[in-house]
Design an enzyme around this catalytic site. Structure first.
Site, PDB file in Angstrom:
ATOM      1  N   SER A  40       1.139   6.406   2.532  1.00  0.00           N
ATOM      2  CA  SER A  40       1.594   7.457   3.303  1.00  0.00           C
ATOM      3  C   SER A  40       2.723   8.170   2.580  1.00  0.00           C
ATOM      4  O   SER A  40       3.464   7.476   2.119  1.00  0.00           O
ATOM      5  CB  SER A  40       1.971   6.870   4.612  1.00  0.00           C
ATOM      6  OG  SER A  40       1.017   6.497   5.329  1.00  0.00           O
TER       7      SER A  40
ATOM      8  N   GLN B 197       0.905  -1.434  -0.185  1.00  0.00           N
ATOM      9  CA  GLN B 197      -0.060  -0.101   0.029  1.00  0.00           C
ATOM     10  C   GLN B 197       0.808   1.198   0.000  1.00  0.00           C
ATOM     11  O   GLN B 197       1.535   1.801   1.239  1.00  0.00           O
ATOM     12  CB  GLN B 197      -0.880   0.020   1.282  1.00  0.00           C
ATOM     13  CG  GLN B 197      -1.660   1.129   1.497  1.00  0.00           C
ATOM     14  CD  GLN B 197      -2.208   1.280   3.051  1.00  0.00           C
ATOM     15  OE1 GLN B 197      -1.465   0.856   3.605  1.00  0.00           O
ATOM     16  NE2 GLN B 197      -3.407   1.970   3.216  1.00  0.00           N
TER      17      GLN B 197
ATOM     18  N   GLU C 213      -9.074  -2.087   5.353  1.00  0.00           N
ATOM     19  CA  GLU C 213      -7.848  -2.024   6.032  1.00  0.00           C
ATOM     20  C   GLU C 213      -8.351  -2.182   7.619  1.00  0.00           C
ATOM     21  O   GLU C 213      -7.746  -3.188   8.321  1.00  0.00           O
ATOM     22  CB  GLU C 213      -6.915  -0.793   5.985  1.00  0.00           C
ATOM     23  CG  GLU C 213      -5.653  -0.912   7.119  1.00  0.00           C
ATOM     24  CD  GLU C 213      -4.532   0.138   6.838  1.00  0.00           C
ATOM     25  OE1 GLU C 213      -5.182   1.005   6.078  1.00  0.00           O
ATOM     26  OE2 GLU C 213      -3.525  -0.081   7.137  1.00  0.00           O
TER      27      GLU C 213
HETATM   28  C1  LIG Z   1       3.456  -0.495  11.735  1.00  0.00           C
HETATM   29  C2  LIG Z   1       3.195   0.330  10.616  1.00  0.00           C
HETATM   30  C3  LIG Z   1       2.979   0.014   9.308  1.00  0.00           C
HETATM   31  C4  LIG Z   1       2.379   0.983   8.351  1.00  0.00           C
HETATM   32  N1  LIG Z   1       2.478   0.513   7.065  1.00  0.00           N
HETATM   33  C5  LIG Z   1       1.873   1.214   6.125  1.00  0.00           C
HETATM   34  C6  LIG Z   1       2.064   0.932   4.823  1.00  0.00           C
HETATM   35  O1  LIG Z   1       1.733  -0.402   4.461  1.00  0.00           O
HETATM   36  N2  LIG Z   1       1.289   1.884   3.682  1.00  0.00           N
HETATM   37  C7  LIG Z   1       1.025   2.983   4.065  1.00  0.00           C
HETATM   38  O2  LIG Z   1       0.654   3.786   3.205  1.00  0.00           O
HETATM   39  N3  LIG Z   1       1.072   3.508   5.548  1.00  0.00           N
HETATM   40  C8  LIG Z   1       1.717   2.683   6.429  1.00  0.00           C
HETATM   41  N4  LIG Z   1       1.894   3.346   7.806  1.00  0.00           N
HETATM   42  C9  LIG Z   1       1.871   4.437   7.846  1.00  0.00           C
HETATM   43  C10 LIG Z   1       0.652   5.086   8.820  1.00  0.00           C
HETATM   44  O3  LIG Z   1      -0.531   4.920   8.315  1.00  0.00           O
HETATM   45  C11 LIG Z   1       0.789   6.221   9.428  1.00  0.00           C
HETATM   46  O4  LIG Z   1       1.708   6.207  10.330  1.00  0.00           O
HETATM   47  C12 LIG Z   1      -0.319   6.861  10.125  1.00  0.00           C
HETATM   48  O5  LIG Z   1      -1.283   7.079   9.448  1.00  0.00           O
HETATM   49  C13 LIG Z   1       0.112   8.100  10.969  1.00  0.00           C
HETATM   50  O6  LIG Z   1       0.587   9.090  10.261  1.00  0.00           O
HETATM   51  P1  LIG Z   1       1.918   9.674  10.550  1.00  0.00           P
HETATM   52  O7  LIG Z   1       3.113   8.781  11.133  1.00  0.00           O
HETATM   53  O8  LIG Z   1       2.517  10.628   9.643  1.00  0.00           O
HETATM   54  O9  LIG Z   1       1.869  10.589  12.029  1.00  0.00           O
HETATM   55  P2  LIG Z   1       1.066  11.986  12.023  1.00  0.00           P
HETATM   56  O10 LIG Z   1      -0.181  11.987  11.003  1.00  0.00           O
HETATM   57  O11 LIG Z   1       1.991  13.108  11.950  1.00  0.00           O
HETATM   58  O12 LIG Z   1       0.369  11.953  13.370  1.00  0.00           O
HETATM   59  C14 LIG Z   1       1.413  12.399  14.436  1.00  0.00           C
HETATM   60  C15 LIG Z   1       0.257  12.317  15.731  1.00  0.00           C
HETATM   61  O13 LIG Z   1      -0.562  13.234  15.667  1.00  0.00           O
HETATM   62  C16 LIG Z   1      -1.680  12.556  15.678  1.00  0.00           C
HETATM   63  N5  LIG Z   1      -2.803  13.410  15.179  1.00  0.00           N
HETATM   64  C17 LIG Z   1      -2.505  13.707  13.637  1.00  0.00           C
HETATM   65  N6  LIG Z   1      -3.727  14.219  13.115  1.00  0.00           N
HETATM   66  C18 LIG Z   1      -4.807  14.206  14.176  1.00  0.00           C
HETATM   67  C19 LIG Z   1      -6.006  14.816  14.333  1.00  0.00           C
HETATM   68  N7  LIG Z   1      -6.613  15.130  13.214  1.00  0.00           N
HETATM   69  N8  LIG Z   1      -6.576  14.688  15.512  1.00  0.00           N
HETATM   70  C20 LIG Z   1      -5.897  14.200  16.579  1.00  0.00           C
HETATM   71  N9  LIG Z   1      -4.591  13.661  16.426  1.00  0.00           N
HETATM   72  C21 LIG Z   1      -3.986  13.721  15.332  1.00  0.00           C
HETATM   73  C22 LIG Z   1      -1.673  11.305  15.594  1.00  0.00           C
HETATM   74  O14 LIG Z   1      -2.565  10.509  16.076  1.00  0.00           O
HETATM   75  C23 LIG Z   1      -0.412  10.910  16.086  1.00  0.00           C
HETATM   76  O15 LIG Z   1      -0.214  10.494  17.416  1.00  0.00           O
HETATM   77  C24 LIG Z   1       2.265   2.395   8.592  1.00  0.00           C
HETATM   78  C25 LIG Z   1       2.834   2.669   9.907  1.00  0.00           C
HETATM   79  C26 LIG Z   1       3.157   1.887  10.978  1.00  0.00           C
HETATM   80  C27 LIG Z   1       3.264   2.340  12.153  1.00  0.00           C
END
Ligand SMILES: Cc1cc2nc3c(=O)[nH]c(=O)nc-3n(C[C@H](O)[C@H](O)[C@H](O)COP(=O)(O)OP(=O)(O)OC[C@H]3O[C@@H](n4cnc5c(N)ncnc54)[C@H](O)[C@@H]3O)c2cc1C
Lengths: 407, 386
Positions: free
Chosen positions: A148, A145, A263
């Site tokens: 991100s 996928q 998902e």
């Molecule tokens: C083990 C693992 C596997 C993954 N696999 C995939 C994959 O295969 N493909 C893929 O595309 N992505 C993947 N991801 C990515 C995952 O979807 C993102 O890490 C996740 O959506 C969070 O985005 P970010 O890491 O940019 O954090 P951010 O979006 O920057 O968030 C940082 C913090 O802010 C909080 N936050 C953000 N927005 C809000 C809001 N509106 N209200 C309250 N709190 C908020 C979040 O909850 C988090 O605590 C994976 C992540 C992990 C950890």
């Protein structure tokens, strides 16, 4: 049960018996390596993430192929597309049966089977379906996928990878994806890219991209557990034929929402709030082995885990009773994911209370320090698949009907 | 197995109970206040619910005048009662006394038990079970209550506290020590030597009483020893019924808080649009859903036990009851607390009903053993020897 014998009516008991016969015949033939999320009979490892190594992914692919060829690889799928055409409870029965056998974990294929496959099934062109559906199902082809990005996590709609249409009507894609689980062993990717300067949610297009195409570069990322399940994926002028487009031009957000729903369904469904991952009898046996079963703190922590998993399982049973088989998973899957992360926290707590310093350094005992990989994996489950906060937002709007906030 | 027709019957019963409560329950009229800590119950409403609608007899077999339904039906009704807080002794009678009588009398095999079950099913008799002797005592302890036999007649002596609806019950079931062991007795509230004293209590809509027995005449139910096993099982059934009340109460608190969060405006927007509030409410929803699931699971196991009382079904019952009880107690308490918080200052006023639920949640949480004790029991029931 063979693929072509499924038209006849089959009782659940007969089906179970056939599944057992298949599994009995297979366990001796495959290298045992079961126990994702579960301490293992064969290997001293407890982990929430599998698939970091090429061998692990290969074992999962080999096993899925066997399962598919035996007729258990797509139990609920329509017969004309290569499925077994059976109701959801048969799938449930197979998975329950399979959990009793030390077969290889298929979790390295979770994204491929649980998210990429249904998205292609529902949004792919005829060419895409012809070319990839069955190979994906048989794990001849594995998908990942590509959603991100460094600048777009929770706010997925802000992805900036660009898809430019060429004169021939095909596409050229440039950008950077991140956290892509399993990209290092994947053949195709489900890609979300910016295709126009239109308004938010109306400017994205979804594609399936060949991961072996020119311009695709995968670099592994190491996660806090020490393993490397996910990756950075660089896309530099990657050519994508228009037939690989999923859904309409600039309508990729709709596709992405569907994928995210699959998902949550895949995570919520397979884990059933954690009760699909951990067996209480194993935990009890383990506590006995450690000799801490009379420790009052351990008993409290254990009972919390027990109650949490029992309730999550019962919640799943209620949802199944309420929702007719075959409907797309609704917001209850977000609840199931929150139940999962909460139960993982309880289990992590129990493990710490039960092991004490043995969680901190390897004394050489089995099923002791090996739990550290599990404990260190829990924070990842609160983020992957949409963070706890994003799940709460979804439930607040869709279930409780609360108004949207300023964001 | 719960069939579709079970599901339909329960839904019908639930909506009939809800309609009756909507129409006839006037909780505020009965709220104990100030110096008047005497607990009162709505006798007319009890007559409708217990007699006309048959709630008191839901667990009583048909041959004793009950409907021979099950905990599934009773719990559906009790969820509604828990939601409304209506001051009726349904839990005391149908949730406490009936299970004790059923299990204690070998499911009606004993004449006294059969007679009492028949009167209860009729709606004519309010009954309760005296569980605790003193705050320090474990649930079901009978150390200081003595039963003496002379000829065919028994008398009991001793004191029980925290008896649910003890001041309004016609009959109090009392576990006591005989020369041979533990036995269950029935005592008439109006008999000589019985002194009932309401206790001032935190729950303004459900009373507790102290009962002094001074050589009071009593009737033996079942055998004159060995009742502790039956009592343990009966109480497990009781806490499952109570869990249904707790889920009903928690759901009501959550619904009220969600409705308020949509309507109350601060900083020019509904407070429900603030994430801190929104996420709190979602966490409460998750807790309620899990508690409801644990309760539903336990209700199914309870009905299996009643259909086929064996050591296996009793062991399952012990485990499921401990799961449901520990979760529902913590959930109701937490939801009642946070729901009050979402209401702001108005939630802290006497006139608002938030505190009525808060009080009931505390009452349910601590009455028959706290969540820690039930987790301890769960550990034992699940196979960690204590
Ligand atoms: C083990 C693992 C596997 C993954 N696999 C995939 C994959 O295969 N493909 C893929 O595309 N992505 C993947 N991801 C990515 C995952 O979807 C993102 O890490 C996740 O959506 C969070 O985005 P970010 O890491 O940019 O954090 P951010 O979006 O920057 O968030 C940082 C913090 O802010 C909080 N936050 C953000 N927005 C809000 C809001 N509106 N209200 C309250 N709190 C908020 C979040 O909850 C988090 O605590 C994976 C992540 C992990 C950890």
């Amino acid at each position: 049960m063979s693929v072509d014998s499924v038209q006849r009516t089959l009782s659940l008991e007969d089906f179970r018996a056939e599944a057992e016969a298949f599994l009995e015949a297979s366990v001796s033939a495959v290298r045992t390596d079961h126990g994702q999320f579960e301490f293992d009979d064969t290997e001293d490892r407890v982990t929430l993430f599998r698939g970091a190594t090429a061998e692990e992914a290969q074992r999962a692919r080999d096993w899925q192929r066997r399962v598919y060829d035996a007729g258990f690889g797509w139990i609920t799928g329509p017969v004309d597309l290569g499925g077994a055409g059976l109701p959801a409870r048969f799938e449930q029965a197979y998975l329950e049966t399979e959990r009793r056998y030390p077969v290889p974990s298929r979790s390295p294929l979770g994204v491929s089977l649980g998210m990429v496959f249904p998205t292609l099934l529902n949004f792919g062109t005829e060419q895409v379906k012809q070319r990839w559906l069955l190979p994906l199902r048989r794990a001849d082809v594995v998908g990942c996928q590509l959603f991100s990005e460094p600048g777009a996590g929770s706010d997925l709609a802000s992805v900036s990878t660009r898809a430019k249409r060429t004169e021939s009507g095909d596409w050229l894609v440039t950008g950077e994806k991140v956290w892509t689980s399993g990209a290092h062993y994947s053949d195709v990717g489900l890609l979300l890219a910016r295709s126009s300067e239109g308004s938010r949610h109306r400017n994205l297009t979804a594609f399936v991209v060949d991961m072996h195409a020119a311009g695709v570069e995968v670099r592994s990322l190491r996660q806090m557990t020490g393993g490397a399940d996910f990756n950075e994926v660089f896309l530099d002028g990657v050519a994508i034929p228009d037939e690989n487009r999923l859904g309409d031009i600039d309508d990729g957000w709709r596709v992405a929402l569907a994928t995210l729903m699959y998902e949550r369904g895949a995570i919520g469904g397979a884990t059933a709030g954690g009760s699909g991952l951990f067996r209480l009898d194993r935990i009890i046996a383990w506590l006995h082995e450690l000799g801490c079963e009379r420790d009052p703190a351990v008993r409290q922590a254990f009972a919390r885990v027990h109650a949490g998993l029992t309730a999550a399982k019962a919640m799943r049973a209620r949802a199944e009773a309420a929702v007719k088989a075959g409907t797309t998973p609704g917001p209850e899957m977000s609840l199931s994911k929150l139940a999962l992360t909460s139960n993982l926290a309880s289990l992590s707590d129990l493990v710490g209370v039960a092991l004490g310093p043995r969680l901190l350094a390897d004394t050489g005992e089995r099923d002791a320090y090996s739990w550290s990989e599990f404990v260190l994996g829990v924070p990842g489950m609160r983020l992957g698949g949409g963070s706890d906060e994003i799940q709460r937002d979804i439930i607040a709007h869709r279930v409780l009907g609360l108004p949207k906030g300023p964001g | 197995m719960t069939t579709q027709s079970d599901v339909d019957t329960r839904a019908e019963l639930r909506s009939a109970v809800r309609q009756c409560l909507d129409r006839h329950a006037d909780v505020w009229r009965f709220v104990a206040d100030g110096n008047d800590q005497r607990h009162r119950v709505d006798e007319h409403l009890y007559q409708r619910l217990a007699g006309e609608m048959g709630l008191a007899g839901l667990l009583v077999p048909e041959w004793l005048g009950g409907s021979g339904a099950g905990v599934g039906e009773l719990s559906a009704a009790c969820e509604e009662l828990g939601s409304s807080l209506a001051p009726v002794p349904v839990f005391a009678t149908a949730g406490l006394a009936v299970p004790a009588l059923l299990v204690g009398s070998g499911f009606g095999a004993d004449d006294v038990g059969a007679e009492l079950l028949t009167s209860i099913a009729d709606g004519a008799m309010v009954a309760t079970l005296a569980v605790a002797e003193s705050p320090g005592h474990a649930v079901g302890d009978v150390a200081s209550i003595r039963a003496t036999r002379s000829g065919d007649a028994w008398t009991v002596r001793g004191e029980k506290q925290f008896v649910v609806d003890g001041a309004v019950a016609d009959v109090v079931l009392v576990p006591a020590m005989t020369d041979s062991g533990t036995a269950l007795f029935a005592v008439d509230r109006t008999a000589v030597g019985v002194q009932v004293e309401p206790m001032s209590g935190i729950d303004l809509l459900r009373g507790l009483a102290k009962i002094r027995l001074d050589s009071a005449p009593a009737r033996l139910i079942g055998a004159d020893s060995g009742a502790e096993v039956a009592l343990k099982t009966a109480l497990e059934l009781s806490v499952i019924v109570l869990a249904a009340e707790q889920v009903g109460g928690a759901q009501r608190c959550l619904d009220n808080a969600v409705a308020y969060a949509k309507q109350r405006v601060q900083f020019d927007r509904p407070i429900g649009s603030f994430q801190a509030v929104k996420h709190l409410l979602v966490d409460l929803l998750l807790e309620v859903e899990l508690a409801r699931s644990a309760m539903t699971h336990a209700v199914g196991i309870a009905d299996e036990y009643l259909r086929d009382p064996s050591t296996t079904t009793a062991a399952d019952l012990a485990e499921a009851a401990a799961v449901a009880r520990s979760m529902c107690s913590e959930t109701f308490m937490h939801v009642a607390d946070e729901a009050l918080h979402v209401h702001g200052g108005i939630g802290f006023t006497w006139e608002h009903d938030c505190h009525l639920y808060y009080r009931r949640a505390k009452f349910c949480e601590l009455l028959f053993g706290n969540p820690y004790e039930y987790r301890e029991r769960l550990a034992t029931a699940a196979g960690l020897p204590g």
